[in-house]
Design a protein around this motif. Structure first.
Motif, PDB file in Angstrom:
ATOM      1  N   ARG A  41       9.947  15.612  47.520  1.00 16.34           N
ATOM      2  CA  ARG A  41       8.980  15.890  46.438  1.00 16.34           C
ATOM      3  C   ARG A  41       8.574  17.358  46.452  1.00 16.34           C
ATOM      4  O   ARG A  41       8.395  17.977  45.398  1.00 16.34           O
ATOM      5  N   HIS A  42       8.453  17.922  47.633  1.00 16.68           N
ATOM      6  CA  HIS A  42       8.122  19.336  47.749  1.00 16.68           C
ATOM      7  C   HIS A  42       9.225  20.192  47.105  1.00 16.68           C
ATOM      8  O   HIS A  42       8.947  21.146  46.369  1.00 16.68           O
ATOM      9  N   CYS A  43      10.464  19.837  47.369  1.00 16.15           N
ATOM     10  CA  CYS A  43      11.591  20.605  46.815  1.00 16.15           C
ATOM     11  C   CYS A  43      11.664  20.460  45.298  1.00 16.15           C
ATOM     12  O   CYS A  43      11.998  21.398  44.588  1.00 16.15           O
ATOM     13  N   LYS A  44      11.350  19.271  44.846  1.00 12.75           N
ATOM     14  CA  LYS A  44      11.372  19.032  43.399  1.00 12.75           C
ATOM     15  C   LYS A  44      10.325  19.903  42.713  1.00 12.75           C
ATOM     16  O   LYS A  44      10.593  20.559  41.708  1.00 12.75           O
ATOM     17  N   GLU A  45       9.136  19.938  43.296  1.00 14.14           N
ATOM     18  CA  GLU A  45       8.074  20.778  42.731  1.00 14.14           C
ATOM     19  C   GLU A  45       8.448  22.247  42.754  1.00 14.14           C
ATOM     20  O   GLU A  45       7.926  23.043  41.978  1.00 14.14           O
ATOM     21  N   ASN A  46       9.337  22.602  43.667  1.00 14.05           N
ATOM     22  CA  ASN A  46       9.734  23.997  43.786  1.00 14.05           C
ATOM     23  C   ASN A  46      11.091  24.290  43.144  1.00 14.05           C
ATOM     24  O   ASN A  46      11.797  25.220  43.538  1.00 14.05           O
ATOM     25  N   ILE A  85      25.530  26.559  42.351  1.00 17.21           N
ATOM     26  CA  ILE A  85      24.592  26.358  43.472  1.00 17.21           C
ATOM     27  C   ILE A  85      24.736  27.520  44.460  1.00 17.21           C
ATOM     28  O   ILE A  85      25.829  27.816  44.935  1.00 17.21           O
ATOM     29  N   ARG A  86      23.611  28.163  44.748  1.00 17.12           N
ATOM     30  CA  ARG A  86      23.691  29.352  45.615  1.00 17.12           C
ATOM     31  C   ARG A  86      23.331  29.055  47.072  1.00 17.12           C
ATOM     32  O   ARG A  86      23.643  29.828  47.968  1.00 17.12           O
ATOM     33  N   ARG A  87      22.619  27.955  47.279  1.00 15.57           N
ATOM     34  CA  ARG A  87      22.228  27.619  48.647  1.00 15.57           C
ATOM     35  C   ARG A  87      22.011  26.109  48.723  1.00 15.57           C
ATOM     36  O   ARG A  87      21.517  25.499  47.774  1.00 15.57           O
ATOM     37  N   VAL A  88      22.377  25.525  49.844  1.00 15.38           N
ATOM     38  CA  VAL A  88      22.128  24.099  50.054  1.00 15.38           C
ATOM     39  C   VAL A  88      21.101  23.966  51.175  1.00 15.38           C
ATOM     40  O   VAL A  88      21.231  24.591  52.227  1.00 15.38           O
ATOM     41  N   THR A  89      20.056  23.195  50.914  1.00 11.68           N
ATOM     42  CA  THR A  89      19.039  22.925  51.929  1.00 11.68           C
ATOM     43  C   THR A  89      19.119  21.441  52.275  1.00 11.68           C
ATOM     44  O   THR A  89      18.883  20.596  51.415  1.00 11.68           O
ATOM     45  N   ILE A  90      19.487  21.155  53.516  1.00  7.16           N
ATOM     46  CA  ILE A  90      19.634  19.746  53.919  1.00  7.16           C
ATOM     47  C   ILE A  90      18.411  19.331  54.734  1.00  7.16           C
ATOM     48  O   ILE A  90      17.998  20.051  55.649  1.00  7.16           O
ATOM     49  N   VAL A  91      17.842  18.189  54.394  1.00  2.00           N
ATOM     50  CA  VAL A  91      16.663  17.692  55.109  1.00  2.00           C
ATOM     51  C   VAL A  91      16.858  16.203  55.402  1.00  2.00           C
ATOM     52  O   VAL A  91      17.234  15.435  54.511  1.00  2.00           O
ATOM     53  N   ALA A  92      16.623  15.815  56.634  1.00  5.56           N
ATOM     54  CA  ALA A  92      16.767  14.404  57.020  1.00  5.56           C
ATOM     55  C   ALA A  92      16.129  14.205  58.388  1.00  5.56           C
ATOM     56  O   ALA A  92      15.603  15.158  58.977  1.00  5.56           O
TER      57      ALA A  92
END
Ligand code: F6R
Length: 364
Positions: free
Chosen positions: A115-120, A47-54
């Motif tokens: 869902r956006h992240c999954k598509e990307n 894993i090169r980057r973690v994007t946290i969303v909440a």
């Protein structure tokens, strides 16, 4: 179902030693003090980057986790509130882990971001308290919190359980990346396992906090200050207070106060300082001096050593057990939750069902 408690929120605050222990129990192996995550089929060391969303309180748990991912796993972390993330154009490169944190698993903005992240092409990690929720179903890496149903609208036990899972995940990533030795892993796990007892000692101060609530209840504005991983706790404390007592409150990084909020300080604005003793304590003490010089009233939340050093001249102090910095955000969650709770009780608000708020925000 509230048992001997007046409110669900109060009951849920007091459940934290138990539910944090339960949650830690499913991510840590006590026999050899190692981290044991559920099975998943991607290589976490790549894993090169973690994007946290909440959103809300779950977002503050993510902010604490950013410190841990960076410190332990040396992985860059982006973090955003879901309502912003989905409408900017986030750069999502290959090899990214997108991590969604949610008590309900149904928050509309967070789910849309997922869902956006999954598509990307991102790998989807989900820290969620409702295992049957939409977010849980769409995860590549499902990391449940075992807080049990949270009824009070203001989130409490879900938050500390989220922190427990996120600490385990950050440590696991560090181990897999070869950045944490076996001995260091054992040490981190041992510290995490100290959390339930430390939460219990923090809860022992419930009466002290109840008896000082009347000092805060008349305030129109309250500031919360914290540094490092305790900075998100300052924001969480302010959120709890505004949600259930309807007092305006803001959380700031201690060092940021002189860049603006200090203009608000006078004898009518209590300043709640979250400051475990440690290398940065002195800096917080000078921030406290700045408040005091302007007639500000301080409530210092610290351990015996910190209170000894800086407790004098405060409006009130709340003593926390002396703990390893890793678990301080879990432990310091207790006094800010209890303070909000008791202030709301003094004000006579509807603690479990505050006005204008819903437990799960399933519309945008
Ligand atoms: C604060 C609170 C809210 C939620 C937010 C996210 O006490 O309860 O800020 O944290 O609405 O909810 P979840 O975690 O269900 O996505």
């Amino acid at each position: 179902e509230k048992g001997n408690y007046r409110h669900f929120m109060q009951k849920e605050i007091f459940e934290q030693p138990t539910v944090v222990a339960q949650t830690l129990g499913s991510y840590l192996r006590q026999s050899d003090n190692s981290v044991a995550l559920p099975q998943f089929d991607f290589d976490i060391s790549s894993i090169r980057r973690v994007t946290i969303v909440a959103c809300g309180t779950s977002y503050y748990a993510g902010m604490v986790a950013k410190y841990w991912f960076e410190q332990f796993a040396r992985v860059p972390v982006d973090i955003d509130v879901a309502s912003e993330f989905r409408y900017r154009e986030p750069v999502l490169e290959d090899g990214g882990l997108a991590l969604f944190i949610s008590q309900s698993g149904e928050t509309a903005d967070t789910l849309a971001a997922l869902r956006h992240c999954k598509e990307n092409g991102q790998t989807i990690g989900v820290v969620v308290n409702v295992p049957t929720s939409s977010m849980a179903r769409e995860a590549d890496l499902l990391l449940p919190t075992h807080a049990g149903p949270e009824i009070g609208v203001a989130s409490t036990k879900a938050f500390t359980c989220q922190l427990a899972v996120l600490a385990a995940l950050a440590a696991h990533m560090a181990v897999k990346k070869g950045l944490m030795s076996r001995a260091e892993e054992q040490e981190v796990v041992a510290h995490l396992l100290e959390a339930p007892a430390a939460l219990n000692s923090a809860l022992d101060h419930d009466d002290d906090i109840a008896s000082m609530a009347h000092l805060i209840a008349p305030a129109r504005d309250v500031l919360y200050l914290g540094r490092g991983p305790d900075y998100p706790l300052a924001m969480e404390g302010a959120l709890k207070l505004k949600e259930i007592s309807y007092i305006h409150a803001e959380g700031y990084a201690s060092g940021e106060m002189k860049h603006g909020p200090i203009a608000l300080i006078d004898e009518a604005v209590p300043v709640i300082v979250l400051a475990p003793s440690g290398p940065l304590f002195e800096k917080t003490v000078s921030n406290m001096e700045e408040v005091r010089a302007r007639g500000g009233k301080i409530v210092l939340i610290s351990d015996a050593e910190g209170l000894e050093q800086a407790g004098e001249g405060c409006l009130a102090t709340i003593e926390m057990p002396r703990v390893h910095p890793l678990i301080a955000p879990l432990v310091y969650a207790i006094p800010v939750q209890l303070l909000a709770y008791h202030v709301a009780c003094v004000k006579g608000t509807d603690v479990d069902q505050p006005r204008n708020l819903a437990k799960s925000v399933t519309v945008e």
